[in-house]
Scaffold this active site. Structure first.
Site, PDB file in Angstrom:
ATOM      1  CE  LYS A  36      44.768  65.219  33.345  1.00 41.50           C
ATOM      2  NZ  LYS A  36      44.951  66.544  34.001  1.00 41.50           N
ATOM      3  CB  THR A  37      44.016  70.542  31.692  1.00 42.02           C
ATOM      4  OG1 THR A  37      44.926  69.648  32.338  1.00 42.02           O
ATOM      5  CG2 THR A  37      43.992  71.859  32.438  1.00 42.02           C
ATOM      6  CG  ASP A 220      43.278  67.212  37.231  1.00 45.50           C
ATOM      7  OD1 ASP A 220      42.981  66.384  36.343  1.00 45.50           O
ATOM      8  OD2 ASP A 220      44.307  67.911  37.186  1.00 45.50           O
ATOM      9  CD  GLU A 221      46.369  63.813  36.479  1.00 46.15           C
ATOM     10  OE1 GLU A 221      46.047  62.633  36.287  1.00 46.15           O
ATOM     11  OE2 GLU A 221      47.096  64.447  35.707  1.00 46.15           O
ATOM     12  CD  GLN A 251      47.752  59.119  31.465  1.00 45.13           C
ATOM     13  OE1 GLN A 251      48.701  59.892  31.599  1.00 45.13           O
ATOM     14  NE2 GLN A 251      46.657  59.457  30.800  1.00 45.13           N
ATOM     15  NE  ARG A 596      53.013  60.948  29.100  1.00 42.18           N
ATOM     16  CZ  ARG A 596      51.760  61.332  29.339  1.00 42.18           C
ATOM     17  NH1 ARG A 596      51.525  62.577  29.676  1.00 42.18           N
ATOM     18  NH2 ARG A 596      50.753  60.486  29.228  1.00 42.18           N
TER      19      ARG A 596
END
Length: 731
Positions: A36-37, A220-221, A251, A596
């Site tokens: 994503k980043t 973002d997010e 998420q 994770r």
């Protein structure tokens, strides 16, 4: 001139599509571990390098300073130079614009931003002037309500007209609070976006100016945005602005903070001609972990849906272990960690233990200290460093040593009893500074008669506790201390469930200590805590295993992950009840925790866990029952013969855990029929029952071995009947 970037060799096909797409709007659904980043930073670089967009016209917003700093560094590294892109948090963006354009919004730009403590101090003054008893009317409660109202972009008048709260006092308190902030040119955190949005609404020229400045906005997010944040983005981009949002509906785990998952779900309905790109290749985890977590999240409704895959390989099966007790669970995890560290080549820092509630960390801290495992609490305090725990221990220290000025100052006004700093100063001068214990007050105490009566009342209660501190069984003493001091009632009044659970866990720790040291007084428990804290300082400077709540685990990754407390009422949390939206958020939280893990994933539970000082037997989490059985190795602690009944059918195998070799040894356990421990033979819907912990309630529904019960206090919970000792309500 910025350096040339080989996008095709740095990005997979979906990532490249997301980066090079120049239509608007764009919704990038970034699955866990899908880069994503990377996509956001390459997108910014692409706009500057390939589309010749002035960096000053780009705004990227995210949620944490850490994330924004990381993005800045990555963009600068990609371009080979520093660029003037605004990469900020939502609140930082709002604060910066308000300082630059405050005059246009009728705001004095040199405002001061206050923190939560300042906010509560102002509210205390207001409530004092309104003659409100702060033991009944809590500043914390009204601070939270004000924050929620501002997140909904509601002024006091609007909140009142919409009946935002059932407390009629709230609206007057909110009005007076805002009046004082305005008079003193103060902004609380919630004001930043609230006042920014109001300013844009009231000044069309200012709105156009901001829209011209930020012609390209990236978020973002996006699944974590609340109402106010989304409305701000819409004001700057709707209906035809250049808007690029990246997020993952699977998420979205911060509903309790006001996050609205519908923001991402409805984005394509709000913005016409939205292009949706899914990032589904995972670079973090083995396929077994991805398949299991995907199977779990598929149980949620209202999703876009993604099929995560990896090129890393299948990997090992997930291990599930059920211990006899919560301490047994911690010992199993500690044993696994030591084996991973010394036999399998992992470092302590490669391993993380996740849990649903902060109070669960206490038993891990205890066992890890005993077994020499260095650890660090991520995103929180170690158990004995938490405010409420330090407060209770300060009470005991002061009872044992009435010359302890530090402890006296800590607890003299906790809970609030009208003994302020000046009164404490006078008490210290008249006693401790004169070489006398603080219990011995006399006419030398230079305070008003009203204050002196309050001090005398406090001292009288402490004297009663001092008389029994050395002679009372520590668990009984700690209960008496909770009641006599009023501290537990004080915490309950704040409505902070986490702090209340921490106090309950302290009781468990004292009880555990007393079982190991039958004749030791409470003072020895406090001494042991102090010694353990001091002795651990050097050890914890080395490489450490991480203890993390699941909410704080988002954005992190570890080669090995343990998720502890996979039990009904723990995870999913009992407060989720049967509300579909809350249960789905709990499931998303489990999904986040599982994804994770990079290489190994362990899920653990305890058959019996201590809660509120009582040993409670629990069934395993419904989330465990929703995972594919063929991807899990099931084990349990000897010598217990019982296992949970949630897994049925011929394909299910039952195993015991055998320690001694450092590895899980599987031995088949003979099947057995499990008898219902309930005293009720004809349990059915509408039956009135009594639960030993939760009290009286009515059975709402029965499905196989699972019953849903609504208790008389309004809580609605699910129980596995095989392990729930219900009895018929005779009243």
């Amino acid at each position: 001139m910025a350096q040339r970037i080989p996008y095709e060799s740095h990005l997979n096909a979906a990532q490249l599509d997301a980066v090079t797409y120049y239509g608007s709007p764009l919704l990038v659904l970034a699955g866990a571990g899908s880069g994503k980043t990377r996509v956001i930073t390459y997108k910014i670089a692409y706009l500057i390098n390939e589309m010749s967009i002035d960096p000053k016209n780009i705004l990227a917003v995210t949620f944490t300073n850490k994330a924004s700093e990381e993005m800045k560094q990555r963009v600068d590294a990609l371009l080979g130079e520093k660029v003037e892109v605004w990469i900020r948090t939502f609140h930082s963006t709002a604060a910066r614009v308000l300082r630059i354009m405050g005059d246009a919004f009728g705001i004095q730009p040199r405002f001061t931003i206050i923190d939560q403590q300042d906010q509560k101090m102002i509210l205390r003054k207001i409530m004092k002037e309104m003659n409100l008893d702060q033991d009944t009317y809590k500043p914390e409660k009204y601070a939270a309500l004000i924050d929620r109202a501002k997140d909904r972009l509601l002024s006091a008048e609007e909140a009142e007209s919409e009946r935002f709260s059932t407390d009629p006092l709230f609206f007057d308190i909110y009005r007076e609070y805002q009046r004082r902030l305005s008079h003193e040119n103060l902004f609380d955190f919630g004001d930043l976006i609230f006042r920014f949005c109001r300013g844009l609404d009231s000044n069309g020229d200012a709105l156009n100016s901001v829209k011209q400045r930020f012609r390209y906005i990236l978020v973002d997010e996006f699944q974590d945005t609340n109402h106010a944040q989304y409305e701000l983005i819409k004001k700057l981009t709707f209906p035809d602005g250049n808007i690029y949002v990246v997020g993952d509906e699977d998420q979205s785990i911060y509903g309790f903070r006001g996050a609205v998952v519908e923001n991402i779900m409805n984005f394509s309905k709000e913005y016409a001609y939205t292009k949706i790109i899914k990032l589904e290749e995972n670079y973090r985890s083995f396929q077994t972990i991805l398949s299991a977590s995907s199977h779990l999240i598929d149980k949620n409704s209202g999703r876009f849906g993604k099929t995560l895959f990896t090129r890393k390989g299948k990997g090992e099966k997930i291990v599930f272990f059920r211990a006899a007790s919560d301490r047994g669970e911690a010992r199993f995890i500690a044993d696994r960690i030591l084996n991973l560290r010394y036999n399998e080549g992992y470092g302590f820092a490669d391993i993380a233990v996740f849990y649903r509630m902060n109070a669960q960390s206490r038993v891990f801290e205890s066992v890890f200290s005993e077994m020499g495992i260095p650890y660090s609490i991520v995103g929180g305090f170690r158990f004995y460093e938490r405010e409420e725990i330090k407060d209770i221990l300060a009470y005991v220290r002061l009872l044992v040593n009435p010359y302890d000025e530090v402890s006296l100052r800590r607890i003299a006004n906790k809970p609030i009893r009208g003994i302020g700093e000046k009164t404490v100063d006078a008490l210290v001068r008249s006693t401790i500074e004169c070489g006398r214990p603080f219990f011995h007050i006399d006419n030398g105490l230079e305070v008003s008669l009203a204050r002196k009566k309050k001090v005398e009342s406090f001292v009288e209660s402490m004297v009663k506790l001092k008389e029994i501190v050395d002679s009372t069984y520590p668990p009984e003493f700690i209960r008496t201390l909770f009641e006599t001091s009023g501290y537990l009632d004080y915490l309950k009044g704040t409505g902070n469930e986490e702090r209340i659970r921490n106090i309950d866990e302290l009781y468990n720790a004292v009880e555990e200590f007393s079982k190991q040291n039958p004749s030791a007084p409470i003072s020895e428990f406090v001494e042991e805590v102090s010694l353990n804290q001091n002795n651990s300082d050097e050890r914890f400077k080395q490489e450490r295993t991480y203890l993390i709540t699941l909410h704080n685990a988002k954005g992190l990754e570890f080669p090995v992950v343990f998720i502890a407390g996979m039990e009904e009422g723990i995870f999913p949390h009992y407060l989720a009840g049967e509300q579909v939206s809350e249960l789905q958020e709990e499931r998303r939280l489990c999904y986040v925790g599982m994804t994770r893990a990079m290489e190994k994933l362990y899920l653990t539970a305890a058959r019996v866990r201590k809660l509120y000082g009582t040993s409670v037997e629990r069934g395993v989490s419904k989330f465990l029952l929703e995972l594919p059985q063929e991807l899990i190795v099931f084990s349990e602690e000897e010598p217990e013969q019982r296992f949970f009944s949630g897994f049925t059918g011929p394909s299910f195998r039952r195993y015991r855990f055998s320690s001694g070799s450092g590895s899980l040894k599987q031995r088949k356990i003979p099947e057995r029929s499990s008898a219902r421990p309930s005293e009720i033979s004809d349990l059915k819907a509408s039956s009135r029952v009594v639960h030993p912990q939760f009290g009286r309630g009515t059975v709402v529904e029965i499905s196989g071995e699972v019953a849903v019960i609504r208790f008389d206090d309004g809580k609605k919970m699910m129980f596995m009947l095989n392990y729930t000792p219900l009895r018929k309500d005779e009243e």
